[in-house]
Design a protein around this motif. Structure first.
Motif, short mmCIF file in Angstrom:
data_model
loop_
_atom_site.label_atom_id
_atom_site.label_comp_id
_atom_site.label_asym_id
_atom_site.label_seq_id
_atom_site.Cartn_x
_atom_site.Cartn_y
_atom_site.Cartn_z
N GLY A 32 0.77 -1.24 0.00
CA GLY A 32 0.00 0.00 0.00
C GLY A 32 0.80 1.28 0.00
N ASP A 33 0.07 2.38 -0.30
CA ASP A 33 0.63 3.70 -0.54
C ASP A 33 1.57 3.66 -1.75
N PHE A 34 1.02 3.15 -2.85
CA PHE A 34 1.74 3.17 -4.13
C PHE A 34 2.10 4.61 -4.50
N GLY A 35 1.11 5.48 -4.42
CA GLY A 35 1.29 6.87 -4.81
C GLY A 35 0.66 7.20 -6.14
N ASN A 36 0.79 6.30 -7.10
CA ASN A 36 0.13 6.48 -8.40
C ASN A 36 0.08 5.16 -9.16
N LEU A 37 -0.83 5.10 -10.11
CA LEU A 37 -1.03 3.87 -10.87
C LEU A 37 0.14 3.57 -11.80
N ASP A 38 0.82 4.59 -12.27
CA ASP A 38 1.97 4.39 -13.15
C ASP A 38 3.05 3.56 -12.45
N LEU A 39 3.28 3.85 -11.17
CA LEU A 39 4.27 3.09 -10.39
C LEU A 39 3.84 1.63 -10.29
N ALA A 40 2.57 1.39 -9.98
CA ALA A 40 2.05 0.02 -9.88
C ALA A 40 2.20 -0.70 -11.22
N ASP A 41 1.89 0.01 -12.30
CA ASP A 41 2.00 -0.59 -13.63
C ASP A 41 3.44 -0.96 -13.99
N LYS A 42 4.41 -0.15 -13.57
CA LYS A 42 5.83 -0.46 -13.82
C LYS A 42 6.23 -1.75 -13.09
N LEU A 43 5.78 -1.88 -11.85
CA LEU A 43 6.08 -3.10 -11.10
C LEU A 43 5.40 -4.31 -11.72
N ALA A 44 4.14 -4.14 -12.12
CA ALA A 44 3.37 -5.24 -12.71
C ALA A 44 3.92 -5.66 -14.07
N ALA A 45 4.54 -4.74 -14.80
CA ALA A 45 5.15 -5.08 -16.08
C ALA A 45 6.46 -5.85 -15.88
N PHE A 46 7.07 -5.68 -14.72
CA PHE A 46 8.34 -6.33 -14.39
C PHE A 46 8.14 -7.75 -13.86
N LYS A 47 7.22 -7.91 -12.92
CA LYS A 47 6.94 -9.20 -12.28
C LYS A 47 5.45 -9.24 -11.92
N PRO A 48 4.88 -10.44 -11.74
CA PRO A 48 3.50 -10.50 -11.26
C PRO A 48 3.38 -9.72 -9.94
N LEU A 49 2.35 -8.89 -9.84
CA LEU A 49 2.20 -7.99 -8.71
C LEU A 49 0.89 -8.25 -7.97
N ARG A 50 1.00 -8.34 -6.65
CA ARG A 50 -0.16 -8.36 -5.76
C ARG A 50 -0.02 -7.12 -4.90
N GLY A 51 -1.13 -6.46 -4.63
CA GLY A 51 -1.03 -5.26 -3.81
C GLY A 51 -2.35 -4.88 -3.18
N VAL A 52 -2.25 -3.97 -2.23
CA VAL A 52 -3.41 -3.38 -1.57
C VAL A 52 -3.26 -1.87 -1.62
N TYR A 53 -4.38 -1.17 -1.56
CA TYR A 53 -4.26 0.29 -1.56
C TYR A 53 -3.95 0.78 -0.14
N GLY A 54 -3.33 1.95 -0.09
CA GLY A 54 -3.03 2.59 1.19
C GLY A 54 -3.84 3.85 1.36
N ASN A 55 -3.67 4.49 2.49
CA ASN A 55 -4.47 5.67 2.82
C ASN A 55 -4.21 6.86 1.91
N ILE A 56 -3.05 6.94 1.27
CA ILE A 56 -2.79 8.08 0.37
C ILE A 56 -3.19 7.78 -1.08
N ASP A 57 -3.53 6.54 -1.36
CA ASP A 57 -3.84 6.15 -2.74
C ASP A 57 -5.22 6.64 -3.15
N GLY A 58 -5.29 7.14 -4.37
CA GLY A 58 -6.54 7.68 -4.91
C GLY A 58 -7.43 6.61 -5.54
N ARG A 59 -8.48 7.11 -6.14
CA ARG A 59 -9.50 6.24 -6.76
C ARG A 59 -8.90 5.33 -7.82
N ASP A 60 -7.91 5.83 -8.59
CA ASP A 60 -7.31 5.02 -9.65
C ASP A 60 -6.69 3.74 -9.08
#
Length: 164
Positions: A32-60
């Motif tokens: 959690g607390d990715f910060g933005n979807l672009d960051l999550a997408d970069k990780l997911a493009a690199f390796k399979p990604l599991r994640g949860v949202y954090g308190n600073i994460d927006g609707r995206d």
């Protein structure tokens, strides 16, 4: 055997060293607390990604990643959430469930404090990788890396990315 790279609290900053340290990982888990979807997408493009949202994460982020994620990795029951607390100080919102149905691994972020604690009361390994981003009060940016083989959790490694 499954090798996991565990990261949290990136707050929109992704150090290139993460890719080097997680190169041999089979999966990346973000607490959690990715910060933005672009960051999550970069990780997911690199390796399979599991994640949860954090308190600073927006609707995206919240439309893609849940607040709580409970799953099996090999034969290990895993529960990941951003604001979960830790042994002796679990978040009141999850306390009843964690005692009624404890996972083998409980992962939380949020505190920016790296913790590895075995909760003897419920037989659960608590992991918090600290914070990998540059925002917050932590001094050292950190990650965790570990392996799961069947029911066994092993080869846990603390990785320091450098001073915030």
């Amino acid at each position: 055997m499954t090798t996991i790279g565990l990261i949290s609290d990136t707050h929109g900053y992704l150090d290139d060293k993460v890719f080097k340290y997680f190169n041999e990982c089979d999966e990346i888990w973000h607490a959690g607390d990715f910060g933005n979807l672009d960051l999550a997408d970069k990780l997911a493009a690199f390796k399979p990604l599991r994640g949860v949202y954090g308190n600073i994460d927006g609707r995206d982020i919240r439309t893609v990643y849940p607040e709580h994620l409970r799953f099996k990795c090999e034969e290990v029951d895993v529960w990941m959430t951003h604001i979960g607390g830790y042994p002796g100080k679990y978040n009141p919102k999850i306390k009843e469930e964690i005692f009624a149905n404890p996972p083998k691994i409980f992962i939380a972020g949020h505190s920016h404090i790296l913790k590895v604690i075995f909760d003897k009361k419920i037989g659960t390994l608590h992991l918090n990788p600290g914070a990998a981003g540059k925002q917050g009060w932590h001094k050292m940016r950190s990650l965790l890396k570990f392996c799961i083989s069947g029911e066994k959790i092993h080869t846990l490694e603390v990785i320091e990315l450098g001073i915030r």
